[in-house]
Design a protein around this motif. Structure first.
Motif, PDB file in Angstrom:
ATOM      1  N   ALA A 198      48.821  68.900  12.340  1.00  0.00           N
ATOM      2  CA  ALA A 198      47.621  68.236  11.830  1.00  0.00           C
ATOM      3  C   ALA A 198      47.745  66.722  11.962  1.00  0.00           C
ATOM      4  O   ALA A 198      46.771  66.034  12.273  1.00  0.00           O
ATOM      5  N   GLU A 199      48.940  66.216  11.750  1.00  0.00           N
ATOM      6  CA  GLU A 199      49.159  64.774  11.819  1.00  0.00           C
ATOM      7  C   GLU A 199      49.006  64.248  13.241  1.00  0.00           C
ATOM      8  O   GLU A 199      48.490  63.154  13.459  1.00  0.00           O
ATOM      9  N   ILE A 200      49.435  65.028  14.234  1.00  0.00           N
ATOM     10  CA  ILE A 200      49.471  64.544  15.613  1.00  0.00           C
ATOM     11  C   ILE A 200      48.157  64.750  16.364  1.00  0.00           C
ATOM     12  O   ILE A 200      47.916  64.093  17.386  1.00  0.00           O
ATOM     13  N   CYS A 201      47.287  65.644  15.896  1.00  0.00           N
ATOM     14  CA  CYS A 201      46.078  66.004  16.650  1.00  0.00           C
ATOM     15  C   CYS A 201      45.250  64.775  16.992  1.00  0.00           C
ATOM     16  O   CYS A 201      44.741  64.083  16.098  1.00  0.00           O
ATOM     17  N   PRO A 202      45.081  64.458  18.271  1.00  0.00           N
ATOM     18  CA  PRO A 202      44.390  63.222  18.674  1.00  0.00           C
ATOM     19  C   PRO A 202      42.884  63.229  18.417  1.00  0.00           C
ATOM     20  O   PRO A 202      42.261  62.167  18.359  1.00  0.00           O
ATOM     21  N   THR A 203      42.295  64.401  18.272  1.00  0.00           N
ATOM     22  CA  THR A 203      40.849  64.482  18.059  1.00  0.00           C
ATOM     23  C   THR A 203      40.484  64.752  16.604  1.00  0.00           C
ATOM     24  O   THR A 203      39.303  64.833  16.271  1.00  0.00           O
ATOM     25  N   GLY A 204      41.484  64.912  15.746  1.00  0.00           N
ATOM     26  CA  GLY A 204      41.211  65.223  14.345  1.00  0.00           C
ATOM     27  C   GLY A 204      40.652  66.612  14.149  1.00  0.00           C
ATOM     28  O   GLY A 204      39.938  66.862  13.173  1.00  0.00           O
ATOM     29  N   ALA A 205      40.990  67.530  15.066  1.00  0.00           N
ATOM     30  CA  ALA A 205      40.449  68.888  14.973  1.00  0.00           C
ATOM     31  C   ALA A 205      41.095  69.693  13.853  1.00  0.00           C
ATOM     32  O   ALA A 205      40.504  70.652  13.348  1.00  0.00           O
ATOM     33  N   ILE A 206      42.316  69.316  13.462  1.00  0.00           N
ATOM     34  CA  ILE A 206      43.053  70.077  12.452  1.00  0.00           C
ATOM     35  C   ILE A 206      43.056  69.327  11.127  1.00  0.00           C
ATOM     36  O   ILE A 206      43.566  68.207  11.032  1.00  0.00           O
ATOM     37  N   SER A 207      42.488  69.939  10.118  1.00  0.00           N
ATOM     38  CA  SER A 207      42.500  69.388   8.759  1.00  0.00           C
ATOM     39  C   SER A 207      43.365  70.274   7.882  1.00  0.00           C
ATOM     40  O   SER A 207      43.453  71.487   8.109  1.00  0.00           O
ATOM     41  N   PHE A 208      44.000  69.675   6.872  1.00  0.00           N
ATOM     42  CA  PHE A 208      44.929  70.442   6.048  1.00  0.00           C
ATOM     43  C   PHE A 208      44.846  70.001   4.597  1.00  0.00           C
ATOM     44  O   PHE A 208      44.627  68.819   4.301  1.00  0.00           O
ATOM     45  N   GLY A 209      45.013  70.943   3.684  1.00  0.00           N
ATOM     46  CA  GLY A 209      45.005  70.622   2.260  1.00  0.00           C
ATOM     47  C   GLY A 209      44.892  71.869   1.417  1.00  0.00           C
ATOM     48  O   GLY A 209      45.076  72.993   1.899  1.00  0.00           O
ATOM     49  N   ASP A 210      44.563  71.675   0.163  1.00  0.00           N
ATOM     50  CA  ASP A 210      44.399  72.770  -0.789  1.00  0.00           C
ATOM     51  C   ASP A 210      42.947  73.238  -0.741  1.00  0.00           C
ATOM     52  O   ASP A 210      42.036  72.507  -1.163  1.00  0.00           O
ATOM     53  N   VAL A 211      42.715  74.435  -0.245  1.00  0.00           N
ATOM     54  CA  VAL A 211      41.345  74.933  -0.088  1.00  0.00           C
ATOM     55  C   VAL A 211      40.694  75.274  -1.419  1.00  0.00           C
ATOM     56  O   VAL A 211      39.499  75.592  -1.466  1.00  0.00           O
TER      57      VAL A 211
END
Length: 259
Positions: A188-201
């Motif tokens: 999630a940190e490296i994704c250049p397009t911001g396609a991956i989001s992460f957290g507490d759903v």
């Protein structure tokens, strides 16, 4: 079987309309978790990649042809099929946050969990890890390498969760109420397009809370009832249909519940 309830549910939301299939998430995953280069990369039966990117197609030609790319980590299922089949309890679902653990010293390499996982998110380590000369200097000190003969899988960069909790304690905060972005897997940190989001759903203050409940959100093979903690988002109907959530009634599975 009802999925175990967790106060915190770490989840990932991947926007397939943003993903370009660049493979940066795969590389970041391998570096973060000290996954050695394959001895024979041409042997796809013995591949070892915790994060894998699939190419999807709408099967049309000409101007109507479209493709999409789907990154697939471990789904961290709320009701995982891999856990009950393990004869030595090498994999479990007890940790707060809902991350499915993999205890390598316990694993006997029977691969029952691999057979049970419908997402093919588990990999058998056929070779002892061998790194090219000089590469050992770049290995992460936080993650141990795994020996030959065990099953490996994504764990949402669990060591990063432990580090985030330690930092929260040092800062006088609560390790059980991490702020949005305090804990972030390498992909999630490296994704250049911001396609991956992460957290507490389950946390309304986290970005993924709203993303996971959006009208275009879905989960893979949700009809199986495994309750994945990885959500996907796409405005394209053909992409959502490939999630294969259609049961015998013809109705798509719901992707909005965080049970």
């Amino acid at each position: 079987m009802k999925a175990k309830e967790f106060k915190i549910t770490w989840g990932m939301v991947i926007d397939l309309d943003k993903c370009t299939g660049c493979g940066a998430c795969m590389t970041a995953c391998q570096v973060e978790n000290n996954i050695a280069p394959m001895v024979d990369a041409s042997n796809k039966m013995r591949t070892l990649s915790w994060m894998l990117v699939y190419e999807l197609s709408n099967k049309k030609s000409g101007a109507e042809a479209e493709v999409a790319y789907l990154p697939r980590p471990c789904m961290q299922c709320g009701n995982p099929a891999c856990v009950p089949v393990c004869p030595v309890i090498a994999t479990d679902k007890n940790e707060e946050g809902g991350i499915v653990s993999q205890v390598y010293p316990r694993c006997i390499g029977c691969r029952y969990c691999m057979a049970a996982c419908p997402y093919h998110a588990r990999y058998f380590n056929w070779e002892d890890p061998v790194f090219p000369k000089g590469m050992e200097k770049a290995l992460s000190p936080n993650t141990s390498t795994r020996p030959r003969g065990v099953v490996e899988k994504c764990n949402f960069c669990h060591t990063r969760l432990m580090q985030a909790k330690d930092k929260a304690r040092q800062d006088g905060g609560s390790p059980e109420a991490l702020a949005d972005g305090a804990y972030m897997p390498a992909c999630a940190e490296i994704c250049p397009t911001g396609a991956i989001s992460f957290g507490d759903v389950k946390n309304k203050e986290h970005k993924v809370f709203d993303l996971a409940q959006g009208k275009d959100a879905f989960r893979l093979l949700e009809k199986l009832g495994l309750n994945p903690q990885v959500y996907y988002v796409s405005k394209r109907e053909w992409v959502r249909k490939l999630g294969d959530n259609y049961a015998a009634t013809g109705k798509p599975g719901a992707a909005k519940k965080h049970s």
